[in-house]
Design a protein around this motif. Structure first.
Motif, short mmCIF file in Angstrom:
data_model
loop_
_atom_site.label_atom_id
_atom_site.label_comp_id
_atom_site.label_asym_id
_atom_site.label_seq_id
_atom_site.Cartn_x
_atom_site.Cartn_y
_atom_site.Cartn_z
N LYS A 90 -6.21 0.09 9.44
CA LYS A 90 -5.38 1.15 10.17
C LYS A 90 -3.93 0.75 9.93
CE LYS A 90 -8.85 1.10 13.70
NZ LYS A 90 -9.45 0.06 14.77
N PRO A 91 -2.87 1.74 10.45
CA PRO A 91 -1.60 1.63 9.99
C PRO A 91 -0.97 0.09 10.61
CG PRO A 91 -1.86 3.87 10.79
CD PRO A 91 -3.28 3.04 11.06
N ARG A 92 -1.57 -0.22 11.59
CA ARG A 92 -0.99 -1.62 12.21
C ARG A 92 -1.45 -2.69 11.21
NH1 ARG A 92 -5.55 -3.90 14.96
NH2 ARG A 92 -6.79 -2.50 15.80
N HIS A 93 -2.76 -2.51 10.45
CA HIS A 93 -3.21 -3.46 9.74
C HIS A 93 -2.04 -3.50 8.34
CE1 HIS A 93 -7.44 -2.74 11.48
NE2 HIS A 93 -6.70 -3.89 12.05
N ARG A 94 -1.82 -2.45 8.01
CA ARG A 94 -0.99 -2.40 6.68
C ARG A 94 0.51 -2.89 6.93
NH1 ARG A 94 -2.12 3.82 4.61
NH2 ARG A 94 -3.90 3.83 5.22
N ASP A 95 1.00 -2.55 8.33
CA ASP A 95 2.20 -3.10 8.84
C ASP A 95 2.33 -4.65 8.97
OD1 ASP A 95 3.13 -0.51 9.15
OD2 ASP A 95 2.97 -0.57 11.23
N ASP A 96 1.06 -5.28 9.13
CA ASP A 96 0.77 -6.74 9.09
C ASP A 96 0.63 -7.44 7.98
OD1 ASP A 96 1.24 -6.78 11.90
OD2 ASP A 96 -1.18 -6.90 12.63
N GLY A 97 0.65 -6.52 6.96
CA GLY A 97 0.46 -7.27 5.33
C GLY A 97 -0.92 -7.36 4.91
N TYR A 98 -1.82 -6.56 5.48
CA TYR A 98 -3.24 -6.54 4.73
C TYR A 98 -3.29 -5.78 3.84
CZ TYR A 98 -4.70 -9.30 9.02
OH TYR A 98 -4.65 -10.33 9.95
N VAL A 99 -3.98 -6.14 2.94
CA VAL A 99 -4.17 -5.28 1.51
C VAL A 99 -5.72 -5.37 1.11
CG1 VAL A 99 -3.41 -7.22 0.31
CG2 VAL A 99 -3.28 -4.99 -0.75
N LEU A 100 -6.12 -4.12 0.65
CA LEU A 100 -7.28 -4.04 0.16
C LEU A 100 -7.41 -4.35 -1.31
CD1 LEU A 100 -8.75 -1.09 2.13
CD2 LEU A 100 -9.03 -3.36 2.71
N LEU A 101 -7.98 -5.67 -1.67
CA LEU A 101 -7.86 -6.08 -3.06
C LEU A 101 -8.74 -5.35 -4.06
CD1 LEU A 101 -7.84 -9.84 -2.40
CD2 LEU A 101 -5.72 -8.11 -2.73
N CYS A 102 -9.92 -4.68 -3.73
CA CYS A 102 -10.62 -3.75 -4.69
C CYS A 102 -10.01 -2.55 -5.13
CB CYS A 102 -12.01 -3.43 -3.97
SG CYS A 102 -11.94 -2.24 -2.45
N ILE A 103 -8.92 -2.13 -4.61
CA ILE A 103 -8.23 -0.97 -4.95
C ILE A 103 -6.74 -0.93 -5.12
CG2 ILE A 103 -9.97 0.78 -3.87
CD1 ILE A 103 -8.11 1.11 -1.58
N ALA A 104 -6.31 -2.46 -5.06
CA ALA A 104 -4.94 -2.49 -5.27
C ALA A 104 -4.61 -3.18 -6.37
CB ALA A 104 -4.49 -3.60 -4.05
N ARG A 105 -3.49 -2.31 -6.99
CA ARG A 105 -2.93 -2.72 -8.38
C ARG A 105 -1.47 -3.31 -8.15
NH1 ARG A 105 -4.19 3.14 -11.13
NH2 ARG A 105 -2.87 3.50 -9.31
N PRO A 106 -1.12 -4.45 -8.91
CA PRO A 106 0.00 -5.04 -8.65
C PRO A 106 1.22 -4.37 -9.25
CG PRO A 106 -0.97 -6.24 -10.51
CD PRO A 106 -2.15 -5.03 -9.82
N ARG A 107 2.35 -4.47 -8.50
CA ARG A 107 3.75 -4.02 -8.76
C ARG A 107 4.88 -5.02 -9.05
NH1 ARG A 107 4.92 0.83 -4.99
NH2 ARG A 107 6.45 1.14 -6.53
#
Ligand code: FES
Length: 128
Positions: A90-107
């Protein structure tokens, strides 16, 4: 191809730095590198939330506060780009820094809290 260092920090346990290609997900890189503890996962499509981690810092930025939460000045989008929509957050999870590691690519180089205890933070406990 650019690579970034992602430090995986199992809550209350081990730490491991892995190199992740920009077109590779953190979960895939951790499995390739033989992380000391397995990262939990389920769907691998951003739908279930099992693989969730919590961003602690980016490129030497300030660490999480004493309460273990991500500092407000850290934006997950500065550290990761998603391969597809992270439907489990949810948007509040993203705001709290949560990240889904199965689809996240590093920048950028970053440090991420991982493991089942991070996943349990997302699930509301009806008994407390
Ligand atoms: S494994 Fe299901 S959201 Fe990542």
């Amino acid at each position: 191809m650019a690579r970034h260092e992602v430090t995986l920090d199992w809550v209350g346990g081990q730490t491991r730095m892995i190199d992740v290609d920009e077109d590779e997900t953190v979960l895939a890189a951790a499995q390739r590198a033989g992380a000391p503890l397995p990262l939990p996962y389920g769907c691998r499509t951003g739908a279930c939330g099992t693989c969730v981690g919590r961003l602690l810092s980016i490129e030497g930025s300030e660490a999480a506060g004493d309460d273990g939460r991500t500092a407000e000045s850290i934006d997950v989008a500065d550290a990761f780009a998603y391969r597809r929509e992270p439907r489990a957050l949810k948007p509040r999870h993203r705001d709290d820094g949560y990240v889904l590691l199965c689809i996240a690519r590093p920048r950028a180089n970053s440090r991420v809290a991982v493991g089942s205890r991070v996943q349990s933070e997302l699930v509301d406990n009806p008994w407390k």
